[in-house]
Scaffold this motif. Structure first.
Motif, PDB file in Angstrom:
ATOM      1  N   UNK A  34       0.671  -1.281   0.150  1.00  0.00           N
ATOM      2  CA  UNK A  34       0.402   0.248   0.504  1.00  0.00           C
ATOM      3  C   UNK A  34       0.770   1.416  -0.076  1.00  0.00           C
ATOM      4  N   UNK A  35       2.281   1.198   0.333  1.00  0.00           N
ATOM      5  CA  UNK A  35       2.900   2.427   0.119  1.00  0.00           C
ATOM      6  C   UNK A  35       3.046   3.118   1.428  1.00  0.00           C
ATOM      7  N   UNK A  36       3.121   4.428   1.141  1.00  0.00           N
ATOM      8  CA  UNK A  36       2.860   5.145   2.698  1.00  0.00           C
ATOM      9  C   UNK A  36       2.596   6.619   1.642  1.00  0.00           C
ATOM     10  N   UNK A  37       1.243   6.954   1.779  1.00  0.00           N
ATOM     11  CA  UNK A  37       0.411   8.569   1.817  1.00  0.00           C
ATOM     12  C   UNK A  37      -0.375   8.597   3.140  1.00  0.00           C
ATOM     13  N   UNK A  57       6.259   6.142  -2.097  1.00  0.00           N
ATOM     14  CA  UNK A  57       5.795   7.282  -0.894  1.00  0.00           C
ATOM     15  C   UNK A  57       6.116   8.513  -1.007  1.00  0.00           C
ATOM     16  N   UNK A  58       4.786   9.293  -1.178  1.00  0.00           N
ATOM     17  CA  UNK A  58       4.494  10.356  -1.778  1.00  0.00           C
ATOM     18  C   UNK A  58       2.909  11.205  -0.527  1.00  0.00           C
ATOM     19  N   UNK A  59       2.822  12.389  -0.750  1.00  0.00           N
ATOM     20  CA  UNK A  59       1.704  12.645  -0.429  1.00  0.00           C
ATOM     21  C   UNK A  59       0.404  12.525  -0.198  1.00  0.00           C
ATOM     22  N   UNK A 118       7.087   7.131 -10.212  1.00  0.00           N
ATOM     23  CA  UNK A 118       6.855   8.796  -9.969  1.00  0.00           C
ATOM     24  C   UNK A 118       7.659   8.870  -8.516  1.00  0.00           C
ATOM     25  N   UNK A 119       6.721   7.330  -7.826  1.00  0.00           N
ATOM     26  CA  UNK A 119       6.121   7.374  -6.333  1.00  0.00           C
ATOM     27  C   UNK A 119       7.385   6.260  -6.202  1.00  0.00           C
TER      28      UNK A 119
END
Length: 299
Positions: A145-148, A169-171, A197-198
């Motif tokens: 799920x990444x880190x957003x 990783x992204x906002x 990109x992320x």
């Protein structure tokens, strides 16, 4: 080799720390659940989607937390956030050697929007308070799920971020960007573009994370240990000089790459030869190829 990506929160935290050293705080048996989800007729989890506790990393005392991506995508609610804040406050009170956060989250739960947003802001403050006590906070990102969202900001408040290529990783997440600005701005179905990109490789080249690691909990363990040992010789506190350096990095990033929309163009601008092969490289080969090519290293 144990895949970080495929493991759940408890598998990750137990394998990362010394064998049989992890002692969970507020385990599922206590049934500390979200007070909001039942009101919305939404299933709850007895640990509210996060595992917290104490243990050792090669004998060094640490506190650790692992978000469970399998429950609501690791999203943060009131109890989830409170467990993180309490863990960080305990780290300061006990004077441990470090805090390790295994983050996998899409951000704040829409079901608990206001409570979740407040919780994330409290986690940010607690991270900075922990660093002010000269206790390093190390973030690991390698889940599906990444880190957003707000937790992406929390990650950037930590001392170091360690990522796998599979981590993101992204906002704002790809779907959020597409929904608000249109598919022409960002096509969330273009998975290769999303990872360019992320993903960990791009974040490393931009200077947002400290290392790109293989998808192996053992590799994360060694990198976390190496990072922890580094802070035995240097301060973990966030200083004015650190902030000024970060602002300078962001200013140069905007100046140098602000007109680019394709990450490979940024990699080329950084001096990486054959940037098109980076997505195909394993983590060690990638790290070797891009040595000295990160944003800010040429400033």
């Amino acid at each position: 080799m144990i895949s970080y990506l495929e493991a759940n929160a408890r598998q990750r935290i137990h394998t990362l720390l010394d064998a049989a050293s992890f002692e969970e705080i507020l385990p599922p048996s206590l049934h500390i659940v979200s007070p909001h989800l039942a009101q919305l007729d939404t299933p709850a989890s007895f640990d509210d989607g996060i595992v917290i506790g104490r243990g050792t990393l090669q004998g060094r005392k640490v506190l650790a937390a692992a978000q469970e991506g399998g429950f609501m995508g690791g999203a943060v609610g009131e109890v989830h956030g409170a467990k993180l804040v309490g863990l960080l406050k305990r780290a300061v009170a006990e004077g441990v050697d470090g805090v390790i956060l295994l983050l996998e989250t899409g951000g704040v739960r829409l079901h608990e929007a206001n409570a979740g947003l407040i919780a994330v802001s409290e986690v940010m403050r607690a991270v900075l308070d922990t660093r002010a006590a000269n206790i390093p906070v190390i973030v690991l990102v390698g889940g599906a799920n990444g880190c957003f969202g707000g937790m992406g900001i929390v990650a950037c408040c930590a001392n170091d971020i360690l990522m796998s290529e599979e981590g993101r990783l992204a906002m704002s997440g790809p779907e959020v960007i597409e929904t608000t600005h249109g598919v022409e701005e960002f096509d969330s179905r273009d998975r290769a573009l999303v990872w360019r990109t992320t993903g960990g490789k791009h974040r490393y080249l931009l200077g947002d994370c400290s290392a790109v690691l293989p998808d192996d909990i053992g590799a994360f363990r060694q990198a976390a240990l190496d990072t922890l040992l580094r802070y035995q010789k240097t301060s973990a506190e966030l200083t004015l000089e650190d902030l000024e350096a970060e602002h300078s990095l962001l200013t140069h990033r905007l100046q140098d790459f602000g007109n680019f929309s394709e990450p490979m163009d940024i990699w080329s601008r950084l001096g990486v030869t054959e940037p098109e092969i980076l997505p195909m490289l394993e983590a060690p080969a990638f790290m070797q190829k891009v040595a000295g090519k990160r944003a800010g290293e040429q400033q």
